[in-house]
Design an enzyme around this catalytic site. Structure first.
Site, PDB file in Angstrom:
ATOM      1  N   GLU A   8      36.101  44.541  50.690  1.00  0.00           N
ATOM      2  CA  GLU A   8      34.661  44.781  50.881  1.00  0.00           C
ATOM      3  C   GLU A   8      34.279  46.254  50.771  1.00  0.00           C
ATOM      4  OE1 GLU A   8      33.663  42.779  54.532  1.00  0.00           O
ATOM      5  OE2 GLU A   8      33.945  40.799  53.654  1.00  0.00           O
TER       6      GLU A   8
ATOM      7  N   GLU B 299      36.495  35.130  50.485  1.00  0.00           N
ATOM      8  CA  GLU B 299      36.331  35.083  51.942  1.00  0.00           C
ATOM      9  C   GLU B 299      34.996  34.429  52.237  1.00  0.00           C
ATOM     10  OE1 GLU B 299      37.259  38.597  54.390  1.00  0.00           O
ATOM     11  OE2 GLU B 299      35.606  38.017  55.700  1.00  0.00           O
TER      12      GLU B 299
END
Length: 670
Positions: free
Chosen positions: A186, A262
């Site tokens: 991320e 995810e």
């Protein structure tokens, strides 16, 4: 067909099937499942994440047989969740949501492939399912990689060497083959680094390891891959996080595998199960995603840390052995027990006429699995992103099996119904098979249901004869002297590191009282994923504790500037660790002490001289009763009657003033 439509609208059924809903269906529609014109995308499996971070922390010190039972529910084929993929954090010594995970290289000249618990977890998963796919992904990196900068890409060759060493170590020390590797969770990606990573993998004979990028959003990675053919050539999978079941045009144009690498991250009650059921189907139906990976695998961290109980199941009480097989486990089974990576989706629009969705998959050898979900909006909200409104109503679905499926005569039926009115959900129940007549069968669907219809007869809902022990609070009298010669794990039980890493240590030079200790070992601020504290801290115990006495022997290693603390009523951790409050009793190498109301040390409640010095053992005692706190040094009162108003409760903790070596021994809570 016209005749059939008439039959359906009149509310009749083509052949026997699962139980009917009471009222006449509002909507009826037909769906054709055909493989004659080729298949859809290849299915890559359903998985879950351990890490990002420290989400499996409490699992490792569960007593047997309960620890093995939990692992069976997660990984054993045709048993429970039967996961196809395990994704783990490559520990980076930094806070990565619910704690820190240790790196295999704390320092540049240091390599140790036995730290933490992800190696153990991968081996346990492989023991149960030799075909499970393994993924490694870093959230953070040790500070030496950035040479002082909070950035892993200034020296891409160093970062690539560090990641590849983890893959090589997995094989050399644990016989684990890593299937996929990620870039930086991320956070930004570097095209130069990704290309260098591929080169370094190949140079070390790791051509089979595939690269996933960029574990963030669909963009900018998809656009950059379209304009950079070399990058396009080295990225195998585009992984997006929490995509809301949608993809983007550029991602489709790359022609690469698309994954929700995810997702979920939702409290594991029935609404969490509804979220999971919906996205498992709709990530493919709406977004062409061929794998969905849940954060997180098992909620094995203190529940009051961020995102408590956002695992597929819950195992947060190793001291009692209690665990809970939550409903997302059985929602997972609807897909995982009747498909395998390498199967293919059928080419069909999987939107149901009355709302909800279905997917159909085949192994190409005549087997067919159909998974249907009818989750309503309010009962399937995930934690993110915001879910636009939609409607689902009771409906009849009629399926036409053509092509190689025309000869199918019956399908096994597995059913779940999430009951939000009375809390009486029915999970993963085997119903009688549905008869298929000349390739046709019908099913009446109510809302908030999941059906699996399959030619496979291997599904099982398993359990154990004895239920797990009842829940118990953390022991109110707890001791650890860290006297263990060959510890099975590098970290002491129940301590949850929130900044820094605390490891078992053998003090070879000690005359005898403190040979085995707990040592804080991170001495340089890592390349962080969130805002780690400037101090190190590990928490333990019961968050509800109010009155508490903590005693611990401490050893400051850093001359002049070093310092350590013990604390009670510690109110925060995880991604919020910088703002942690509590009652902190500090001693420093310069002979001073402080009592503060916060980890940062800004809220000073008392200070003075202690006579403590570095490289000597001292015993600290912190006693908090009601609104008053007192402290002892080596058994003698050092300060007393300090007023503490808030926080009202919290964990116990220990830690250091900075990223510095320090040791702790004979830890005791009452």
């Amino acid at each position: 067909a016209a005749l059939l439509w008439g039959t359906i609208l009149l509310g009749c059924s083509c052949g026997p099937g699962p139980p009917r809903v009471g009222a006449a269906p509002f909507v009826a529609a037909t769906y054709v499942l055909d493989d004659a014109n080729g298949l859809g995308r290849e299915f890559d499996g359903i998985g879950a994440v351990s890490g990002g971070g420290a989400t499996s922390r409490l699992l490792v010190n569960y007593p047997e047989p309960y620890r093995s039972q939990i692992l069976d529910y997660l990984f054993k084929p045709n048993f429970g969740a039967s996961l196809h993929i395990l994704k783990v954090e490559i520990g980076g010594d930094a806070q990565s949501t619910d704690g820190t995970e240790p790196s295999h290289m704390h320092y540049e000249n240091d390599e140790n492939y036995f730290r933490g618990y992800e190696w153990w977890l991968m081996k346990e998963a492989k023991k149960r399912n030799p075909n499970i796919k393994l993924i490694g992904l870093p959230w953070a990196f040790p500070g030496w990689i950035g040479k002082g900068e909070n950035w892993p890409y200034d020296y891409p060759d160093v970062t690539a060497y560090y990641i590849v060493s983890w893959i090589l170590g997995a094989k050399q020390y644990h016989d684990l083959d890593i299937d996929y590797i990620g870039i930086w969770n991320e956070r930004a990606f570097s095209s130069k680094y990704i290309k260098l990573l591929r080169y370094t993998l190949d140079k070390h004979g790791l051509e089979q390891v595939r690269i996933i990028a960029s574990d963030r959003l669909w963009e900018p990675i998809s656009f950059v891959m379209l304009i950079d053919s070399e990058l396009h050539g080295v990225v195998d999978v585009i992984g997006a996080h929490y995509p809301g079941t949608k993809t983007v045009q550029n991602a489709l144009l790359t022609g690469k595998k698309l994954w929700s690498s995810e997702d979920y991250s939702t409290f594991n009650d029935d609404v969490g199960a509804g979220c999971w059921a919906r996205i498992l189907n709709q990530n493919y139906v709406n977004g062409n995603m061929t794998s969905t990976i849940a954060w997180n695998l098992v909620a094995s961290y203190y529940e009051e840390l961020p995102f408590g109980r956002c695992g597929l199941m819950t195992a947060q009480e190793p001291w009692s052995g209690h665990y809970k097989v939550d409903s997302p486990i059985w929602i997972t089974a609807h897909t995982t027990q009747f498909t395998q990576p390498g199967w293919s989706y059928l080419q069909v629009d999987g939107h149901l006429g009355g709302g909800g969705s279905f997917v159909a998959l085949t192994d190409g050898l005549g087997n067919l699995t159909i998974i249907i979900e009818t989750m309503t909006h309010n009962h399937s909200k995930c934690i993110r992103p915001l879910l636009p409104n939609f409607t689902v109503v009771p409906q009849r679905a009629t399926f036409y099996l053509t092509g190689s499926f025309f000869m199918v005569e019956a399908l096994q039926v597995w059913h779940s119904r999430l009951d939000f009115e009375y809390g009486n959900s029915s999970l993963f129940q085997k119903l009688r098979p549905v008869k298929v007549w000349r390739g046709i069968f019908s099913l009446d669907l109510n809302v908030d249901e999941v059906y699996t219809l399959t030619t496979l007869k291997t599904g099982r809902k398993c359990g154990f004869p004895e239920p797990p022990p009842p829940p118990q609070p953390f022991p109110s009298n707890y001791k650890d002297d860290f006297n263990i010669r060959n510890p099975p794990f590098s970290e002491a039980p129940n301590f949850a590191d929130q900044t820094g890493v605390f490891e078992y240590f053998v003090n070879a030079s000690d005359p005898g009282d403190h040979v085995f200790t707990l040592r804080q070992v991170v001495v340089q601020r890592p390349i962080t994923w969130v805002s780690d504290a400037d101090q190190t801290i590990s928490v333990i115990g019961n968050f509800k504790w109010v009155n508490v006495t903590v005693t611990c022997d401490i050893y400051i290693e850093k001359p002049r500037e070093g310092g350590v603390f013990i604390a009670g009523r510690v109110d925060n951790g995880g991604i919020y660790v910088r703002g942690t409050k509590g009652v902190f009793f500090w001693v420093f190498a310069d002979g001073t002490y402080r009592v503060t109301g916060d980890l940062a040390g800004k809220e000073i409640l008392m200070k003075g001289l202690s006579g403590v010095r570095d490289n000597a053992w001292h015993t600290l005692t912190l006693n908090i009763q009601g609104n008053s706190a007192s402290g002892l040094l080596n058994g003698y009162p050092l300060w007393e009657n300090v007023t503490v108003s808030k926080p009202r409760n919290g964990w116990v903790a220990l830690g250091t003033r900075s990223f510095e070596f320090a040791q702790f021994d004979n830890f005791h809570i009452e």
